[in-house]
Design an enzyme around this catalytic site. Structure first.
Site, short mmCIF file in Angstrom:
data_model
loop_
_atom_site.label_atom_id
_atom_site.label_comp_id
_atom_site.label_asym_id
_atom_site.label_seq_id
_atom_site.Cartn_x
_atom_site.Cartn_y
_atom_site.Cartn_z
N ASP A 24 0.82 -1.21 0.00
CA ASP A 24 0.00 0.00 0.00
C ASP A 24 0.86 1.27 0.00
O ASP A 24 1.94 1.27 0.58
CB ASP A 24 -0.90 -0.03 1.25
CG ASP A 24 -1.97 1.03 1.21
OD1 ASP A 24 -2.29 1.52 0.10
OD2 ASP A 24 -2.48 1.39 2.28
N HIS A 41 2.79 3.02 -8.96
CA HIS A 41 2.65 1.56 -9.11
C HIS A 41 3.93 0.97 -9.73
O HIS A 41 4.36 -0.12 -9.36
CB HIS A 41 1.43 1.23 -9.96
CG HIS A 41 0.13 1.60 -9.31
ND1 HIS A 41 -0.13 1.34 -7.98
CD2 HIS A 41 -0.97 2.23 -9.78
CE1 HIS A 41 -1.34 1.79 -7.67
NE2 HIS A 41 -1.86 2.34 -8.74
N LEU A 135 12.02 -19.91 -3.32
CA LEU A 135 10.96 -19.09 -2.72
C LEU A 135 9.75 -19.12 -3.65
O LEU A 135 9.90 -19.05 -4.87
CB LEU A 135 11.47 -17.65 -2.58
CG LEU A 135 10.45 -16.54 -2.31
CD1 LEU A 135 9.89 -16.65 -0.89
CD2 LEU A 135 11.08 -15.16 -2.48
C1 FPP Z 1 -2.20 0.04 -3.33
O1 FPP Z 1 -1.63 1.33 -3.19
C2 FPP Z 1 -1.53 -0.66 -4.41
C3 FPP Z 1 -2.16 -1.24 -5.46
C4 FPP Z 1 -3.63 -1.25 -5.62
C5 FPP Z 1 -1.39 -1.87 -6.52
C6 FPP Z 1 -0.24 -2.74 -6.09
C7 FPP Z 1 0.59 -2.98 -7.25
C8 FPP Z 1 1.93 -2.91 -7.29
C9 FPP Z 1 2.79 -2.71 -6.12
C10 FPP Z 1 2.54 -3.02 -8.62
C11 FPP Z 1 3.50 -4.13 -8.77
C12 FPP Z 1 2.87 -5.43 -8.81
C13 FPP Z 1 3.29 -6.42 -9.62
C14 FPP Z 1 2.72 -7.74 -9.37
C15 FPP Z 1 4.24 -6.23 -10.71
P1 FPP Z 1 -2.54 2.59 -3.46
O2 FPP Z 1 -2.49 2.91 -4.90
O3 FPP Z 1 -3.93 2.34 -2.95
O4 FPP Z 1 -1.82 3.70 -2.63
P2 FPP Z 1 -2.49 4.92 -1.86
O5 FPP Z 1 -3.28 4.31 -0.73
O6 FPP Z 1 -1.32 5.71 -1.40
O7 FPP Z 1 -3.36 5.65 -2.84
#
Ligand code: FPP
Length: 256
Positions: A24, A41, A135
């Site tokens: 997150d 992301h 892993l």
């Molecule tokens: C939540 O942070 C994150 C996500 C919904 C996406 C997670 C994806 C990645 C870390 C990309 C990499 C993944 C792979 C498998 C290559 P948010 O966007 O809700 O953050 P915020 O709460 O600060 O808005």
């Protein structure tokens, strides 16, 4: 795995066999830098790759990361397509490195409801990495804990209708063995960066006795130091699974 650096030689640390991470804070990371959320992301993807390497060196065996929830479809279309593009590119792009570290890739969630191109790269990544043993990286994609539990309940209900089992025979073990990846151990520890104290529909069945660790660091900045802090704290935890700790069970009243 390649040559392990000295910093991973920590016999004083208890390392979780199975680790869950709610990745997150990508959006906030991007906002702080006046960048689009998609840049957050992307940076989050690099951070995940770093985490895999660090977990491999520390000796974690199963790493489950929350990449896209069943609720994330409610985000703006541009953000969803940027994420889908990132998934398609990442699974192929990082594979040679993952291979070097013996990392097997698996997916958990309602993958059959994902766009066809995503399903294809997921299948390809799973097949290609199937023989790796260092892993297991489990990517929770279109994943929802409630949906996983409902799916398991439906499967058992179908077995009841067919007459294979009776409702009164249903046990917790049968529920566990009908989850998406029943061979993956329940997480010993779940890490949530970015300061939110929520489980957000992640591994609801499996987290019953997981230790939780929340960090203020945003996911793209979560590196070796923060992971080590999490493991240091986990090492101090007294996991009782509803029972008593050794000290308490040896107390005079209890031994009467
Ligand atoms: C939540 O942070 C994150 C996500 C919904 C996406 C997670 C994806 C990645 C870390 C990309 C990499 C993944 C792979 C498998 C290559 P948010 O966007 O809700 O953050 P915020 O709460 O600060 O808005």
């Amino acid at each position: 795995m390649g040559n392990k650096e000295d910093r991973f030689n920590r016999p004083d640390l208890k390392i979780p066999v199975s680790l869950g991470v709610i990745m997150d804070g990508n959006g906030r990371w991007a906002k702080k830098r006046h960048l689009p959320r998609s840049a957050g992301h992307k940076a989050g993807g690099d951070s995940l790759y770093e985490l895999c390497k660090n977990c491999g060196y520390y000796g974690v065996k199963y790493l489950t990361v929350y990449a896209f929830s069943t609720e994330n479809w409610s985000r703006p279309e541009a953000e969803i397509s940027a994420l889908m593009k990132l998934f398609v590119e990442s699974f192929d792009k990082y594979d040679p490195e993952l291979e070097k570290y013996g990392i097997r890739l698996r997916f958990s969630g309602d993958i059959s409801a994902m766009p066809e191109n995503i399903q294809k790269v997921c299948r390809r990544a799973e097949e290609r990495s199937a023989g790796r043993t260092n892993l297991q990286l489990i990517i929770a994609l279109n994943y929802g804990g409630r949906r996983e539990i409902a799916t398991a309940a439906r499967k058992l209900a179908e077995s009841c209708v067919k007459g294979d089992i009776k409702p009164e025979d249903i046990t917790e073990e049968m529920m566990s063995s009908n989850m998406y990846l029943p061979d993956v151990p329940d997480p010993d520890l779940i890490i949530r960066p970015s300061g939110e104290m929520r489980i957000s529909n992640f591994l609801l069945w499996e987290c019953a006795y997981s230790e939780l660790w929340v960090s203020d660091v945003l996911w793209p900045d979560f590196g070796f130091d923060e992971l080590t802090r999490a493991f240091e704290d986990y090492t101090k935890r007294d996991r009782r699974f509803g029972g008593l700790s050794k000290v308490d069970s040896d107390s005079p009243e209890d031994s009467k």
